[in-house]
Design an enzyme around this catalytic site. Structure first.
Site, mmCIF file in Angstrom:
data_model
loop_
_atom_site.group_PDB
_atom_site.id
_atom_site.type_symbol
_atom_site.label_atom_id
_atom_site.label_comp_id
_atom_site.label_asym_id
_atom_site.label_seq_id
_atom_site.Cartn_x
_atom_site.Cartn_y
_atom_site.Cartn_z
ATOM 1 N N TYR A 109 -36.553 16.743 -4.432
ATOM 2 C CA TYR A 109 -35.757 15.578 -4.772
ATOM 3 C C TYR A 109 -34.264 15.928 -4.899
ATOM 4 O O TYR A 109 -33.423 15.317 -4.255
ATOM 5 C CB TYR A 109 -36.321 14.952 -6.047
ATOM 6 C CG TYR A 109 -35.916 13.525 -6.275
ATOM 7 C CD1 TYR A 109 -36.331 12.847 -7.407
ATOM 8 C CD2 TYR A 109 -35.119 12.845 -5.379
ATOM 9 C CE1 TYR A 109 -35.956 11.550 -7.627
ATOM 10 C CE2 TYR A 109 -34.737 11.551 -5.595
ATOM 11 C CZ TYR A 109 -35.156 10.908 -6.728
ATOM 12 O OH TYR A 109 -34.788 9.619 -6.955
ATOM 13 N N GLU A 135 -28.254 14.026 1.403
ATOM 14 C CA GLU A 135 -27.762 12.664 1.629
ATOM 15 C C GLU A 135 -26.302 12.530 1.238
ATOM 16 O O GLU A 135 -25.489 11.970 1.977
ATOM 17 C CB GLU A 135 -28.615 11.662 0.846
ATOM 18 C CG GLU A 135 -30.049 11.551 1.365
ATOM 19 C CD GLU A 135 -30.939 10.726 0.443
ATOM 20 O OE1 GLU A 135 -30.422 9.822 -0.235
ATOM 21 O OE2 GLU A 135 -32.159 10.988 0.403
#
Lengths: 308, 243
Positions: free
Chosen positions: B165, B172
């Site tokens: 995660y 991103e």
């Protein structure tokens, strides 16, 4: 006279929080809340939820002890509703913001637009008209909060004021920025469009006010009774024949008028979001009316005649 | 961002009458098919990426080689919002909606539309993270629906995210950051004043706000997954705070 004993348990942990003896049979839940408040000063009555069942509905303040399905030792469950704030305070704060914020943009205070535009005035008369309409709308809301509305609930959770103010103040700033911008483009169809929009806006403002007054008159001062609203002599209230919550209908109309008048997308967005929220409220209210009153007029729709 | 659904996506409804039991069976069949298809899709993506890298030895052109497959399978995830909405999956519509939208945003509005960032390493990073996450997630749902859940799949689904995660978030964010100069220069997706709608939109500032939004959102989702992990793997009973 037989006295009751009242014990109050925490709804989640079932711990004994309070024991009251020698409680009058005709004591109300409101009075019991005051007594509970004495032993737990941090939980003022407005933030207490007292129920018969730990997962049940809150009992109303007006309920009387001896009329409840309890023995002479009554057991109630308590849930903390969290910090509370009065509805009047929330309404005044959330409406005062847009009123003042819009004016800041209208007068083009420094730091908003380029410095050469500071304190200048728009060349388009529709911008001045829009300021009058917007200010009138929120002034009306403030006055209605102070003098017209009769609220069912005294308080709401404190966090609502942050949520509500973000919504109203945020949208007000967003639309005011563009309407009062030096590069604002007036409506495509000019005077015709503005005139039609103004008529729609004023008509719906008067309609909305009429409904608020009609609803107020349904309810004697200081009471929380609910009755079916019916059309009165005022033609603006005749829409009650077709709609349960015409105040929302008129509110939608006002903002459609304002959107048309300013031809500004942020205003249309605000109108759209408001319409969604008001529809949710109207349907809830409509369902409540249908459940509470046997002979509720079947022709009525929640917010839009025959449609929604 | 990694998805964090609350249960295994199982469509089990305890029915009492025949009609409702049939609808439950249809929903279960559909969900099983859907999860198998998605597992397969992301496996294909993983294999294609590995093959490309082994053959070419570089990540230039990697995105282009998997673009169509990625767009198809990531966009198909929109259907999961529908599953929540009609109730065959017991997860919040909003949570699922936010997660799927953030993925769609990353794929369509950042990576796919801004060619200059497609050869960035950060793209490979989040693609690898997404692929591993989705394969373990969808296979978890599949096996759950078939009532034969191997422990290692459950283990993977609830442990990989701990590393993946944060890594995915880094990938991103770095990609969006790399896109900023291009967006600023070309003013893409932006609308300037004056115009007849009396509104303006600057995609450059929108991207900056999107990056900042990771700050409040990432911890919430991460800790939600950690709580789910404690419940599922260690059987902890967690008393939720009352609102």
């Amino acid at each position: 006279m037989k006295h009751y004993e009242v014990e109050i348990l925490d709804a989640r942990t079932k711990a004994k929080l309070c024991f009251l003896d020698k409680v009058e049979p005709n004591a109300t839940i409101g009075e019991i809340k005051s007594m509970f408040h004495k032993s737990h000063p941090q939980w003022y009555p407005a933030r207490q939820s007292i129920r018969l069942d730990s997962k049940g509905k809150s009992l109303k303040d007006e309920e009387v002890l001896q009329h409840l399905p309890v023995g002479t030792t009554a057991t109630f469950y308590f849930r903390d509703l969290g910090a509370q704030i009065s509805w009047v305070t929330v309404f005044l704060t959330e409406y005062a913001g847009p009123l003042l914020l819009y004016l800041l943009f209208y007068f083009r205070v420094p730091l908003v637009y380029a410095p050469k535009y500071d304190f200048t005035s728009s060349q388009h008369w529709v911008v001045h008209l829009a300021c009058v309409c917007h200010s009138f709308h929120y002034l009306k809301r403030l006055l209605e909060t102070l003098f017209v509305h009769r609220f069912s609930h005294g308080t709401m959770p404190l966090r609502n004021i942050f949520k509500n103010c973000t919504y109203y103040w945020g949208f007000a700033a967003w639309m005011a920025y563009y309407i009062n911008h030096p590069l604002y483009t007036p409506p495509v169809y000019g005077e015709q469009q503005i005139r039609l929009a103004l008529i729609l806006f004023l008509f719906c403002q008067m309609g909305n006010f009429s409904i608020h007054v009609a609803l107020r008159n349904l309810r004697p001062p200081g009471s929380k009774t609910r009755k079916i609203p019916y059309p009165t002599k005022n033609p603006f209230t005749w829409v009650f024949l077709l709609v349960s919550c015409p105040n929302y209908t008129y509110e939608l109309g006002s903002w459609l008028g304002f959107s048309l008048m300013t031809q500004c997308l942020p205003v249309a967005a605000f109108t759209g979001v408001g319409f969604i929220q008001m529809t949710v409220w109207a349907r809830g209210k409509h369902r409540g009316y249908r459940r509470e009153f046997r002979g509720y007029p079947p022709l009525r729709s929640p917010i839009l005649p025959f449609i929604l | 961002m990694v998805s964090s659904e609350e249960d295994g996506g199982a469509a089990e409804e305890k029915e009492t009458n025949n009609r409702r039991r049939n609808r439950g069976a249809v929903a279960t069949a559909w969900l099983t098919f859907y999860n198998i298809a998605m597992t397969a899709g992301w496996l294909v993506l993983a294999i294609t990426m590995m093959r490309f890298y082994l053959q070419k030895g570089t990540n230039r052109g990697l995105y282009r080689s998997i673009a169509r497959t990625l767009k198809f399978f990531q966009t198909a995830a929109l259907v999961e919002v529908g599953h929540c909405a009609i109730g065959i999956v017991r997860t919040s519509v909003i949570v699922t909606g936010v997660q799927v939208c953030s993925r769609i945003f990353m794929v369509w509005f950042v990576t796919n539309s801004i060619r200059q960032v497609q050869s960035e390493e950060s793209v490979v990073l989040f693609l690898v993270v997404w692929t591993v996450t989705e394969i373990s997630r969808y296979s978890y749902y599949t096996f759950n629906l078939l009532h034969h859940l191997p422990y290692f799949i459950k283990w993977a689904r609830y442990n990989f995210f701990i590393i993946l995660y944060p890594l995915g978030v880094v990938g991103e964010l770095m990609t969006i950051y790399a896109a900023l100069p291009v967006v600023r220069r070309t003013a893409m997706y932006s609308l300037r004043l004056p115009n007849k709608y009396n509104v303006s939109f600057d995609y450059y500032y929108f991207l900056i706000i999107a990056m900042l939004s990771y700050i409040p959102l990432f911890p919430q989702l991460y800790f939600h997954m950690l709580r789910q992990r404690r419940k599922v793997l260690h059987g902890e009973v967690i008393v939720e705070k009352d609102d």
